[in-house]
Design a protein around this motif. Structure first.
Motif, PDB file in Angstrom:
ATOM      1  N   PRO A 145      -4.637   1.050  15.514  1.00  0.00           N
ATOM      2  CA  PRO A 145      -3.111   1.648  14.486  1.00  0.00           C
ATOM      3  C   PRO A 145      -2.436   2.419  15.315  1.00  0.00           C
ATOM      4  O   PRO A 145      -1.232   2.151  15.188  1.00  0.00           O
ATOM      5  CB  PRO A 145      -3.775   1.548  13.140  1.00  0.00           C
ATOM      6  CG  PRO A 145      -5.028   2.442  13.391  1.00  0.00           C
ATOM      7  CD  PRO A 145      -5.319   1.459  14.059  1.00  0.00           C
ATOM      8  N   ARG A 146      -3.161   3.137  16.690  1.00  0.00           N
ATOM      9  CA  ARG A 146      -1.553   4.229  16.550  1.00  0.00           C
ATOM     10  C   ARG A 146      -1.364   3.220  17.722  1.00  0.00           C
ATOM     11  O   ARG A 146      -1.573   3.024  19.241  1.00  0.00           O
ATOM     12  CB  ARG A 146      -2.678   5.703  16.935  1.00  0.00           C
ATOM     13  CG  ARG A 146      -2.656   5.504  15.715  1.00  0.00           C
ATOM     14  CD  ARG A 146      -3.192   7.674  15.579  1.00  0.00           C
ATOM     15  NE  ARG A 146      -3.789   7.918  14.279  1.00  0.00           N
ATOM     16  CZ  ARG A 146      -3.272   8.138  13.579  1.00  0.00           C
ATOM     17  NH1 ARG A 146      -1.580   8.769  13.683  1.00  0.00           N
ATOM     18  NH2 ARG A 146      -3.197   8.568  12.246  1.00  0.00           N
ATOM     19  N   SER A 169       9.178   6.497   9.986  1.00  0.00           N
ATOM     20  CA  SER A 169       8.164   5.571  11.093  1.00  0.00           C
ATOM     21  C   SER A 169       8.081   3.952  11.189  1.00  0.00           C
ATOM     22  O   SER A 169       8.986   3.530  10.432  1.00  0.00           O
ATOM     23  CB  SER A 169       6.861   5.742  10.779  1.00  0.00           C
ATOM     24  OG  SER A 169       6.785   7.038   9.881  1.00  0.00           O
ATOM     25  N   ILE A 170       7.698   3.275  11.514  1.00  0.00           N
ATOM     26  CA  ILE A 170       7.669   1.822  12.132  1.00  0.00           C
ATOM     27  C   ILE A 170       6.718   1.463  12.314  1.00  0.00           C
ATOM     28  O   ILE A 170       5.260   2.148  12.880  1.00  0.00           O
ATOM     29  CB  ILE A 170       8.352   1.486  13.312  1.00  0.00           C
ATOM     30  CG1 ILE A 170       9.606   1.956  13.436  1.00  0.00           C
ATOM     31  CG2 ILE A 170       8.381   0.006  13.086  1.00  0.00           C
ATOM     32  CD1 ILE A 170       9.347   3.173  14.788  1.00  0.00           C
ATOM     33  N   ALA A 229       1.075   7.234   6.919  1.00  0.00           N
ATOM     34  CA  ALA A 229       0.630   8.533   5.471  1.00  0.00           C
ATOM     35  C   ALA A 229      -0.183   9.735   5.868  1.00  0.00           C
ATOM     36  O   ALA A 229      -0.109  11.080   5.083  1.00  0.00           O
ATOM     37  CB  ALA A 229       0.194   7.718   4.354  1.00  0.00           C
ATOM     38  N   THR A 230      -0.887   9.919   6.911  1.00  0.00           N
ATOM     39  CA  THR A 230      -1.385  11.355   7.731  1.00  0.00           C
ATOM     40  C   THR A 230      -0.955  11.679   8.683  1.00  0.00           C
ATOM     41  O   THR A 230      -0.665  11.625   9.294  1.00  0.00           O
ATOM     42  CB  THR A 230      -3.392  10.976   7.583  1.00  0.00           C
ATOM     43  OG1 THR A 230      -3.025   9.875   8.335  1.00  0.00           O
ATOM     44  CG2 THR A 230      -4.045  10.442   6.755  1.00  0.00           C
ATOM     45  N   TRP A 269       0.951  -1.285  -0.258  1.00  0.00           N
ATOM     46  CA  TRP A 269      -0.103   0.323   0.304  1.00  0.00           C
ATOM     47  C   TRP A 269       0.876   1.242   0.299  1.00  0.00           C
ATOM     48  O   TRP A 269       0.863   2.371  -1.334  1.00  0.00           O
ATOM     49  CB  TRP A 269      -0.795   0.066   1.413  1.00  0.00           C
ATOM     50  CG  TRP A 269      -1.994   1.345   0.989  1.00  0.00           C
ATOM     51  CD1 TRP A 269      -2.764   0.658   0.616  1.00  0.00           C
ATOM     52  CD2 TRP A 269      -1.599   1.869   2.036  1.00  0.00           C
ATOM     53  NE1 TRP A 269      -3.854   2.071   1.278  1.00  0.00           N
ATOM     54  CE2 TRP A 269      -3.474   2.967   1.947  1.00  0.00           C
ATOM     55  CE3 TRP A 269      -0.968   3.319   2.338  1.00  0.00           C
ATOM     56  CZ2 TRP A 269      -3.628   4.561   2.066  1.00  0.00           C
ATOM     57  CZ3 TRP A 269      -1.509   4.127   2.158  1.00  0.00           C
ATOM     58  CH2 TRP A 269      -2.696   5.015   2.085  1.00  0.00           C
ATOM     59  N   LEU A 270       2.074   1.315   0.068  1.00  0.00           N
ATOM     60  CA  LEU A 270       2.567   2.140   0.918  1.00  0.00           C
ATOM     61  C   LEU A 270       3.750   2.968  -0.269  1.00  0.00           C
ATOM     62  O   LEU A 270       3.453   3.329  -0.466  1.00  0.00           O
ATOM     63  CB  LEU A 270       3.405   2.439   2.144  1.00  0.00           C
ATOM     64  CG  LEU A 270       3.243   2.572   3.312  1.00  0.00           C
ATOM     65  CD1 LEU A 270       3.569   1.821   4.288  1.00  0.00           C
ATOM     66  CD2 LEU A 270       2.810   3.780   3.513  1.00  0.00           C
ATOM     67  N   LEU A 271       4.112   1.323  -1.219  1.00  0.00           N
ATOM     68  CA  LEU A 271       4.779   1.848  -2.098  1.00  0.00           C
ATOM     69  C   LEU A 271       3.680   2.737  -3.254  1.00  0.00           C
ATOM     70  O   LEU A 271       4.863   3.396  -4.153  1.00  0.00           O
ATOM     71  CB  LEU A 271       5.497   0.477  -2.447  1.00  0.00           C
ATOM     72  CG  LEU A 271       5.857  -0.091  -1.575  1.00  0.00           C
ATOM     73  CD1 LEU A 271       6.853  -2.057  -2.016  1.00  0.00           C
ATOM     74  CD2 LEU A 271       7.427   0.764  -1.739  1.00  0.00           C
ATOM     75  N   ALA A 272       2.937   1.467  -3.460  1.00  0.00           N
ATOM     76  CA  ALA A 272       2.056   2.678  -4.523  1.00  0.00           C
ATOM     77  C   ALA A 272       1.152   3.858  -3.769  1.00  0.00           C
ATOM     78  O   ALA A 272       0.859   4.575  -5.133  1.00  0.00           O
ATOM     79  CB  ALA A 272       0.610   1.296  -4.270  1.00  0.00           C
TER      80      ALA A 272
END
Ligand SMILES: Cc1cc2nc3c(=O)[nH]c(=O)nc-3n(C[C@H](O)[C@H](O)[C@H](O)COP(=O)(O)OP(=O)(O)OC[C@H]3O[C@@H](n4cnc5c(N)ncnc54)[C@H](O)[C@@H]3O)c2cc1C
Length: 417
Positions: A379-380, A252-253, A416-417, A19-22
């Protein structure tokens, strides 16, 4: 450019990475095993002389995040399944056979037709679905739908155990309902059964690794995260024992490891820690077996030890979920017990038992109880640059491929946000 370090290359980690690569981000993956896939993988078994999966995985066309993930990595043709949304069953105790076949729209007209209903059930029994839909967060499946009668034994119980990997007596009603709503509740098009054409790795893992490599991601195997170094509420370095990776202030991790590993790395976070086993036994037959009911590649089994049976080429595999007691038995005993069920279901000789490989996944998923549901984090994390993923995080879904992919994407989105 900042880097997102993803720890764990199971489905959740791979979904986050792709997802991140995209989205144009730079990614580095660190995996403790010598291979990717985690609890969803294939391997070559010398006894059977075949490549088999660690466990049979049944997916549904209504798994929208899974379908998006497969399209992203170019593997949408790697799933296969019948053109009908049909789930054949046999009751091993009396030999009766039936097929659960949802109709096209969301209204389950099929329950009005006695020929389409599960043997021994009435239309009114099916109103128990309304109790599931309205169950409280602390209700178990049995508390919601009742723990007796043919509909429970032949539908609710096998469904709950398969979906939640938890006995119906303790499994969370709300979690089961979400799956029913997203699949059966949307009619036949969301319920087409799907299985990996060749194997789990060929479908979900290898194409993802090819995608990662093609998009410049770094992946390191045999690299177990041992400690997280921090200053205040930020992670500053990842300690892999022989290697220390320092983090930039913009890095980030995503920690995409199972709950026990996550809580040992981040003491204090909430996580569901109780788990249940899944046992699979894979038998190699002499030639492909006769097709199971209606030519389907799988069959639900009630009234025996084995719960589901899958056919791929000359391999017949059975699955037993919530199998903590069975996992304590020897592999020979498991082969004996489950082959007896296969022989009845497929009308094959009870002996000799064909070559068999038993796979015990002792911590297959977390125990999906109402109490565990309350302990699933989002997720956080308390650390500003560290995010959590994995099928055990709060996806609103059970611990499945669909849940793992959604968790990875939710963590990626939070980065990403
Ligand atoms: C036998 C079986 C049958 C199943 N059947 C189905 C099914 O029919 N349908 C369905 O949808 N789902 C099914 N599931 C569930 C599905 O496989 C899981 O939900 C999914 O694979 C979980 O993915 P994950 O990435 O969250 O976790 P994992 O696959 O556990 O990935 C975590 C990764 O982190 C790595 N790791 C751990 N600790 C560290 C560390 N300290 N440092 C670096 N790496 C680390 C692990 O090696 C692993 O690769 C089944 C599971 C099993 C076991």
């Amino acid at each position: 450019m900042s880097t997102v370090h993803i720890v764990g290359a199971g489905i959740a980690g791979l979904a986050a990475a792709t997802w991140l690569l995209a989205a144009g981000r730079r990614v580095a993956i660190h995996e403790s095993a010598g291979h990717a896939g985690g609890r969803c993988r294939s391997f070559f078994d010398e006894t059977l002389d075949r490549t088999i999966d660690n466990g049979n995985h049944l997916l549904l066309s209504g798994n929208v995040a899974m379908m998006d993930y497969l399209r992203r990595i170019g593997a949408e043709d790697q799933l296969t399944g019948p053109s009908r949304a049909a789930f054949p069953f046999v009751d091993l105790s009396d030999g009766s056979r039936w097929t659960v076949e949802p109709n096209a729209g969301p209204i389950p007209w099929w329950i009005l037709l006695s020929g389409r209903r599960i043997p021994g059930t009435s239309v009114f029994d099916h109103f128990s679905a309304l109790n599931l839909a309205t169950a409280n967060a602390d209700a178990t499946v049995v508390e919601a739908v009742g723990g007796e009668g043919p509909l429970f034994r032949r539908f609710w119980e096998p469904l709950a155990v398969a979906v939640l990997n938890t006995p119906a007596e303790t499994g969370a009603a709300t979690l089961l309902w979400r799956v029913v709503r997203e699949t059966f509740g949307r009619g036949a098009t969301a319920c087409l059964p799907l299985i990996a054409r060749e194997g789990l790795s060929q479908t979900f893992i290898e194409p993802a690794l090819t995608y990662l490599e093609a998009n410049g991601a770094k992946i390191a195997f045999n690299r177990r995260l041992r400690a997280i170094e921090r200053e205040g509420d930020a992670v500053t370095a990842l300690d892999f024992g022989d290697v220390d990776v320092s983090l930039d202030s913009t890095d980030s991790i995503i920690l995409a490891v199972p709950p026990a590993a996550a809580t040992s790395l981040l003491p204090g976070i909430e996580a569901p820690l109780e788990s249940h086993a899944i046992v699979n036994a894979h038998f190699r037959l002499e030639g492909a077996p006769a097709a199971v009911i209606g030519g389907m590649p799988f069959l639900g089994l009630v009234g025996g030890v084995a719960q589901w049976l899958f056919v791929r080429g000359d391999i017949v595999s059975i699955t037993v979920s919530a199998a903590d007691a069975l996992a304590e038995e020897s592999t020979e005993r498991i082969a004996e017990l489950t082959w007896a069920d296969v022989a009845v279901a497929l009308d094959l000789p009870a002996s000799p038992i064909p070559p068999c490989r038993v796979v015990k996944e002792r911590r297959a998923t977390f125990a999906q109880t109402p109490a565990a549901e309350m302990r699933r984090p989002g997720p956080r994390s308390p650390l500003g640059n560290l995010f959590l993923a994995g099928d055990w995080t709060n996806t609103g879904l059970p611990a499945t491929i669909e849940g793992a992919i959604r968790s990875g994407e939710a963590a990626a989105c939070a980065v990403a946000t």
